[in-house]
Design a protein around this motif. Structure first.
Motif, mmCIF file in Angstrom:
data_model
loop_
_atom_site.group_PDB
_atom_site.id
_atom_site.type_symbol
_atom_site.label_atom_id
_atom_site.label_comp_id
_atom_site.label_asym_id
_atom_site.label_seq_id
_atom_site.Cartn_x
_atom_site.Cartn_y
_atom_site.Cartn_z
ATOM 1 N N LEU A 43 0.882 -1.156 -0.146
ATOM 2 C CA LEU A 43 -0.011 0.052 -0.126
ATOM 3 C C LEU A 43 0.937 1.247 -0.010
ATOM 4 C CD1 LEU A 43 -2.889 0.810 0.392
ATOM 5 C CD2 LEU A 43 -2.690 0.856 2.753
ATOM 6 N N MET A 71 -1.655 -1.508 -4.152
ATOM 7 C CA MET A 71 -2.381 -0.368 -4.164
ATOM 8 C C MET A 71 -1.575 0.902 -4.112
ATOM 9 S SD MET A 71 -5.353 0.801 -4.697
ATOM 10 C CE MET A 71 -6.188 -0.698 -4.611
ATOM 11 N N LEU A 196 -8.094 -1.869 -1.345
ATOM 12 C CA LEU A 196 -7.356 -2.842 -1.529
ATOM 13 C C LEU A 196 -7.503 -4.066 -0.786
ATOM 14 C CD1 LEU A 196 -4.330 -4.188 -2.247
ATOM 15 C CD2 LEU A 196 -3.524 -3.292 -0.126
#
Lengths: 257, 257
Positions: A43, A71, A196
């Motif tokens: 992330l 993500m 995500l």
């Protein structure tokens, strides 16, 4: 600490790599997670690079992952625009990289000029110029929504040097236009984590966040009430009740398995 | 209003010209001032252009003046650095134009790199890039003084479009470096006016300031307690006790003579 946590949400810049260099043993840490049946996901507030290019970069450093396991705030911005139609379908003026534009076009979002766009999206951009700044201001003079991939003021690079982040470009645009950001997409906004996790049908309660930025990574963990590890090469002597600390991803994984 | 005022301190951008276009009758207004024995001087926060190039620009628009009759925030910055030695004589990293650098070198101030400079000077720059931003942040990581030619967020150009000003570039640098400006040189700082007047051995009490920016021109006049005319193409209905209003320099001159 709960040793049964299954999903490891890992930041990239400053945790897995610094610029184009792998951070020592980050590859080993991720291999170890996988070997123990854990799920590492990535992330990042990085909006300069598409998830496909980030997956290629990780592979070149010996870390195998699918682009769907990454993500970025660019992907999250595209999903946000697609879902909300915040641009009234008049398209987006992008102050950012071509990779950011490609995240939008993948979702059939129109790229527009400052004179015709329905919203402005600002991302990090190492090729940012006065013209980008000027065109963003001209777009905002039309009273359209102002979307920022994230508000990170800076991020570390080699030799301890700071690189200006997306938030610093946003500051220049805000000051010149006298407009404030309407939508902040990246960490610490919980929406980017939800996106995500829903993609992988995973649940927040099984997750831990590992990152080197208190204002984005740790703040996000606190907001959604999940544990986190603050990666700090100079660990503070005071133990926080809000998060764990580790010197590196490798040390964090050792601590958590 | 006191009709005996002798010295007219006139802003340039938005009052005499807009971009490369003379504002209608600004040339006539200045001719009229001179024919009545008044002294027009020009005071501008513009730091992109040297006073010599500004005098050439005015001449091309039919306004004759010597470069010594123009004070820019770039000249004021150079004078400030020369007088205070704020850079410890280690030189200046300039985030700005070559014309700004030339104002420094005229006073034998050394131009330095981000790694060796003793202070950072930020001026307006239509060629500003991410590299300028990055190098400014790297310079400030060395805890040196941070000097801004001015903090103007923007200025008007043709078609009502706003151009990002020096203050917006300063915002980006401040946000990324987490450093605040130590010295603001241009209007409304009274030092820039003092510099112009002392050069011509003139006295503040004989002056009036004419400008289109409340935060710089009018604020300066209020600070030094002299009268001012706010040039406002859409005059407000409410008459201020702090300043006069006129639609143009020409109207202001008609009002004052």
């Amino acid at each position: 600490m709960n040793k049964n946590l299954k999903v490891f949400i890992i930041d990239l810049d400053g945790v897995v790599f610094q610029g184009n260099n792998l951070i020592p043993f980050a590859d080993k840490a991720i291999q170890k997670l996988k070997s123990k049946g854990k799920i590492p996901l990535f992330l990042t507030n990085n909006s300069t690079t598409s998830s496909i290019h980030l997956a290629q970069k990780l592979l070149s450093m010996g870390i195998e992952c699918s682009h769907s396991e990454i993500m970025t705030s660019g992907i999250a911005a595209a999903e946000f625009i697609k879902t909300t139609k915040v641009d009234n379908e008049m398209g987006i003026f992008v102050c950012g990289t071509n990779d950011l534009r490609s995240e939008l076009t993948k979702l059939d979002i129109k790229i527009s000029s400052p004179d015709t766009c329905g919203a402005l999206l600002v991302g990090q951009n190492p090729n940012f110029t006065y013209d980008d700044l000027k065109h963003s201001v001209w777009a905002l003079q039309r009273k359209i929504p102002f979307i920022a991939c994230n508000m990170d003021p800076n991020f570390p690079s080699e030799n301890g040097r700071l690189m200006p982040g997306c938030g610093s470009l946003v500051s220049a645009i805000s000051t010149a236009s006298k407009c404030i950001v309407n939508y902040e997409i990246g960490k610490p906004n919980p929406r980017i984590l939800d996106l995500l996790l829903s993609k992988h049908r995973l649940n927040k309660k099984d997750c831990i966040i590992i990152g080197d930025n208190k204002n984005s990574d740790i703040e996000l963990a606190l907001q959604v009430n999940i544990p986190s590890v603050f990666i700090n090469s100079n660990p503070s002597q005071i133990i926080s009740k809000d998060y764990f600390e580790a010197k590196s991803l490798f040390e964090a994984v050792e601590l958590l398995l």
